[in-house]
Write an enzyme that holds these catalytic residues in place. Structure first.
Site, PDB file in Angstrom:
ATOM      1  N   CYS A  14     -18.467  -1.484  39.645  1.00 49.53           N
ATOM      2  CA  CYS A  14     -18.032  -0.409  38.745  1.00 49.53           C
ATOM      3  C   CYS A  14     -17.036  -0.951  37.707  1.00 49.53           C
ATOM      4  O   CYS A  14     -15.978  -1.471  38.063  1.00 49.53           O
ATOM      5  CB  CYS A  14     -17.402   0.722  39.549  1.00 49.53           C
ATOM      6  N   HIS A  50     -20.109   3.080  43.034  1.00 46.30           N
ATOM      7  CA  HIS A  50     -21.062   1.957  43.058  1.00 46.30           C
ATOM      8  C   HIS A  50     -20.319   0.637  42.928  1.00 46.30           C
ATOM      9  O   HIS A  50     -19.332   0.538  42.209  1.00 46.30           O
ATOM     10  CB  HIS A  50     -22.096   2.104  41.940  1.00 46.30           C
ATOM     11  N   ASP A  76     -21.820   5.509  34.681  1.00 51.23           N
ATOM     12  CA  ASP A  76     -22.613   4.281  34.519  1.00 51.23           C
ATOM     13  C   ASP A  76     -24.111   4.598  34.424  1.00 51.23           C
ATOM     14  O   ASP A  76     -24.656   5.277  35.298  1.00 51.23           O
ATOM     15  CB  ASP A  76     -22.336   3.344  35.716  1.00 51.23           C
ATOM     16  N   CYS A 126     -20.515   8.190  38.996  1.00 52.45           N
ATOM     17  CA  CYS A 126     -19.984   7.458  37.844  1.00 52.45           C
ATOM     18  C   CYS A 126     -20.917   7.671  36.652  1.00 52.45           C
ATOM     19  O   CYS A 126     -22.117   7.846  36.805  1.00 52.45           O
ATOM     20  CB  CYS A 126     -19.887   5.968  38.168  1.00 52.45           C
ATOM     21  N   ARG A 161     -26.587   2.961  35.037  1.00 55.01           N
ATOM     22  CA  ARG A 161     -27.443   2.365  36.061  1.00 55.01           C
ATOM     23  C   ARG A 161     -27.495   3.158  37.364  1.00 55.01           C
ATOM     24  O   ARG A 161     -28.170   2.776  38.305  1.00 55.01           O
ATOM     25  CB  ARG A 161     -26.971   0.927  36.345  1.00 55.01           C
TER      26      ARG A 161
HETATM   27 CO    CO Z   1     -18.860   2.844  37.496  1.00 56.39          CO
END
Ligand code: CO
Length: 210
Positions: free
Chosen positions: A101, A98, A44, A42, A46
């Site tokens: 999400c 994750h 993302d 992803c 993090r």
């Molecule tokens: Co995500």
């Protein structure tokens, strides 16, 4: 100092540290890349592939998009996959989703958020595919978590359906596909599903290469 200037300064410090440890570090890396892993994760911020797996530059070939999707008409993803499998000959392809999400959460709403809706439609389709199981989960967070797992499972199957993976399985018995979930609260990765060349897909998805 402006925030982006901080990045550039960090870069200069990092480069100097690497050079201090090994004066040939960058020369060696610049020669060629021989990563053993393709990471489809992803976007993302993090869930950075190298950080969470404690790997160095050169070890993981990376593709990231919203909600770690494998969409068979996505030329970007397909190009990365083909290069990783046919040229780099990676023995392992990882799809890492994750918990928490935002993409999966948004797919469960009726919000209109522009073009992202078109991308997340793929997750809504996964919901419909597993509707009975998901509707039975009352806790909203648990429902999102389960859909996150099912999403990773479906993306591994989407990889297996591609001619790129099937041809490589047929000719070279690689790569192994790994479906993982990263937990933002613990920093730990959980294995969800594995698939290799012995996998039998639904007959309708099988391609003949002989
Ligand atoms: Co995500």
């Amino acid at each position: 100092m402006r925030p982006y200037e901080q990045l550039l300064q960090n870069n200069r410090i990092w480069s100097a540290e690497k050079m201090a440890q090994d004066p040939h570090y960058f020369d060696e890396l610049a020669k060629e890349q021989t990563p053993e892993f393709l990471w489809i994760g992803c976007s993302d911020s993090r869930v950075p592939a190298n950080e969470v797996t404690q790997t160095e530059p050169g070890e993981i070939f990376v593709h990231r998009n919203i909600a770690n999707m494998v969409v068979h008409t996505d030329v970007n993803m397909l190009s990365v996959l083909q290069y990783a499998v046919q040229v780099l000959k990676v023995p392992h392809v990882i799809v890492c989703g994750h918990y928490g999400c935002g993409g999966v959460k948004a797919a469960l709403t009726r919000k209109h958020i522009g073009i992202v809706n078109k991308w997340l439609r793929n997750i809504k389709d996964i919901y419909r595919l597993h509707e009975t199981e998901l509707e039975a989960i009352e806790d909203e967070n648990m429902k999102v978590d389960r859909l996150t797992e099912l999403n990773v499972q479906e993306q591994i199957m989407n990889l297996a359906k591609t001619s790129i993976i099937q041809e490589s399985w047929h000719k070279h018995q690689r790569p192994t596909l790994h479906g993982w979930i990263y937990d933002l609260h613990t920093g730990l990765i959980k294995e969800i599903i594995n698939m290799d060349y012995t996998t039998k897909l639904d007959d309708i998805y099988m391609i003949d290469f002989d």
